[in-house]
Design a protein around this motif. Structure first.
Motif, PDB file in Angstrom:
ATOM      1  N   THR A   1       3.049  11.304   3.144  1.00 52.72           N
ATOM      2  CA  THR A   1       3.559   9.977   3.438  1.00 52.72           C
ATOM      3  C   THR A   1       3.934   9.939   4.914  1.00 52.72           C
TER       4      THR A   1
ATOM      5  N   THR B   1      -2.974   6.680  -3.783  1.00 51.24           N
ATOM      6  CA  THR B   1      -3.945   6.047  -2.903  1.00 51.24           C
ATOM      7  C   THR B   1      -3.340   4.779  -2.321  1.00 51.24           C
ATOM      8  N   ARG B   2      -3.754   4.446  -1.086  1.00 53.21           N
ATOM      9  CA  ARG B   2      -3.281   3.205  -0.468  1.00 53.21           C
ATOM     10  C   ARG B   2      -4.242   2.049  -0.736  1.00 53.21           C
ATOM     11  N   ASP B   3      -5.335   2.336  -1.399  1.00 51.91           N
ATOM     12  CA  ASP B   3      -6.310   1.301  -1.759  1.00 51.91           C
ATOM     13  C   ASP B   3      -5.803   0.582  -3.010  1.00 51.91           C
TER      14      ASP B   3
ATOM     15  N   PRO C   1       0.794  -1.233   0.000  1.00 53.68           N
ATOM     16  CA  PRO C   1       0.000   0.000   0.000  1.00 53.68           C
ATOM     17  C   PRO C   1       0.825   1.280   0.000  1.00 53.68           C
ATOM     18  N   GLU C   2       1.997   1.290   0.656  1.00 46.96           N
ATOM     19  CA  GLU C   2       2.812   2.504   0.692  1.00 46.96           C
ATOM     20  C   GLU C   2       3.432   2.796  -0.678  1.00 46.96           C
ATOM     21  N   LYS C   3       3.866   1.746  -1.341  1.00 42.12           N
ATOM     22  CA  LYS C   3       4.441   1.935  -2.674  1.00 42.12           C
ATOM     23  C   LYS C   3       3.337   2.341  -3.663  1.00 42.12           C
ATOM     24  N   TRP C   4       2.168   1.736  -3.502  1.00 41.66           N
ATOM     25  CA  TRP C   4       1.035   2.072  -4.368  1.00 41.66           C
ATOM     26  C   TRP C   4       0.602   3.526  -4.139  1.00 41.66           C
ATOM     27  N   PHE C   5       0.728   3.967  -2.889  1.00 47.58           N
ATOM     28  CA  PHE C   5       0.389   5.351  -2.555  1.00 47.58           C
ATOM     29  C   PHE C   5       1.301   6.315  -3.312  1.00 47.58           C
TER      30      PHE C   5
END
Length: 272
Positions: A122, A109-111, A100-104
């Motif tokens: 962050t 978004t963390r979804d 989720p952090e990398k996707w954020f």
């Protein structure tokens, strides 16, 4: 005419060619990678993939592969397969799962089920912009975080519409019929070159069979005998010419979109 690969089409100026698209895609990947690095994440940079698989039979202008393979040399070696054959299936995807952090950082978004988000802070306090690094890359190339990389909707639509119209034109259908009768003399039953090209039998193996190669060779002989490509190209050209004339204003904007994307991509690649 046995090949239209060196013939330009009226819509060519309003569509990205393979080299331009490859440059833009590479710049997009480089831009994302640079942005992700700022947040402490790695990102795989896309490698050039300009090879179409058509080899020497690849079009030198933007006629794509709309007339199918047009080379006896290709037919006798690869049949209806791309040069080198179809890629082997069944290979496992070993790409690491994204958290989720990398996707954020990447999408804002963390979804993990959402395509993009508004961004935010962050854990380390750095601010991720709207749509994350993907949005930043789009901004750099298109001028908007919600931009679209690639051909414009109008150019893509007209390209497809004229493709279909050219295939259904009475002149094209006439030479398709002559081609079909010629193929019957070789023992094959197809209504058009498109039917032969899309025969599901060919996709069952990664490399062409002797039967496929014989079919493709007969295809090229019948094309040449009845000037199939010549008539098909002429009909297609007329529909594109009319489309350009009737959509000049919208296509002028599409051409400017291409210029802007290519220029931005070249700058990104030069800096990398």
């Amino acid at each position: 005419m046995t090949s239209a690969n060196n013939r330009a089409m009226p819509l060519d100026d309003y569509l990205l060619n393979a080299k331009q698209l490859d440059s833009i895609s590479s710049a997009y990947s480089l831009s994302i990678a640079g942005c992700m690095h700022k947040y402490g994440f790695s990102y795989s940079i896309r490698k050039s993939s300009i090879n179409s698989g058509m080899g020497a039979d690849a079009p030198s202008s933007r006629v794509d592969g709309r007339f199918g393979y047009q080379s006896m040399t290709h037919a006798k070696k690869w049949g209806y397969h791309p040069e080198g054959g179809f890629p082997q299936s069944g290979k496992l995807n070993t790409s690491p799962a994204i958290g989720p952090e990398k996707w954020f950082a990447l999408a804002g978004t963390r979804d993990l089920n959402a395509e993009s988000g508004p961004g935010g802070l962050t854990r380390s306090g750095a601010k991720v912009p709207s749509r994350g690094c993907t949005g930043s890359a789009l901004l750099a190339i298109t001028g908007s975080r919600n931009g679209h990389i690639g051909d414009s909707e109008i150019a893509t639509s007209l390209n497809f519409d004229t493709l279909v119209a050219g295939q259904k034109d009475p002149r094209t259908l006439k030479v398709f019929s002559l081609w079909s009768r010629c193929m019957q003399e070789y023992g094959y039953s197809y209504n058009s070159p498109l039917d032969a090209l899309s025969d599901s039998t060919w996709a069952k193996s990664s490399k062409p069979s002797s039967a496929e190669i014989k079919t493709a060779a007969a295809d090229q002989k019948c094309r040449a005998q009845h000037n199939v490509v010549g008539v098909w190209f002429a009909a297609d050209f007329e529909y594109q010419e009319r489309a350009v004339k009737n959509n000049r204003t919208a296509l002028t904007k599409a051409k400017e979109q291409i210029r802007r994307q290519v220029s931005a991509a070249q700058k990104i690649i030069k800096k990398s």
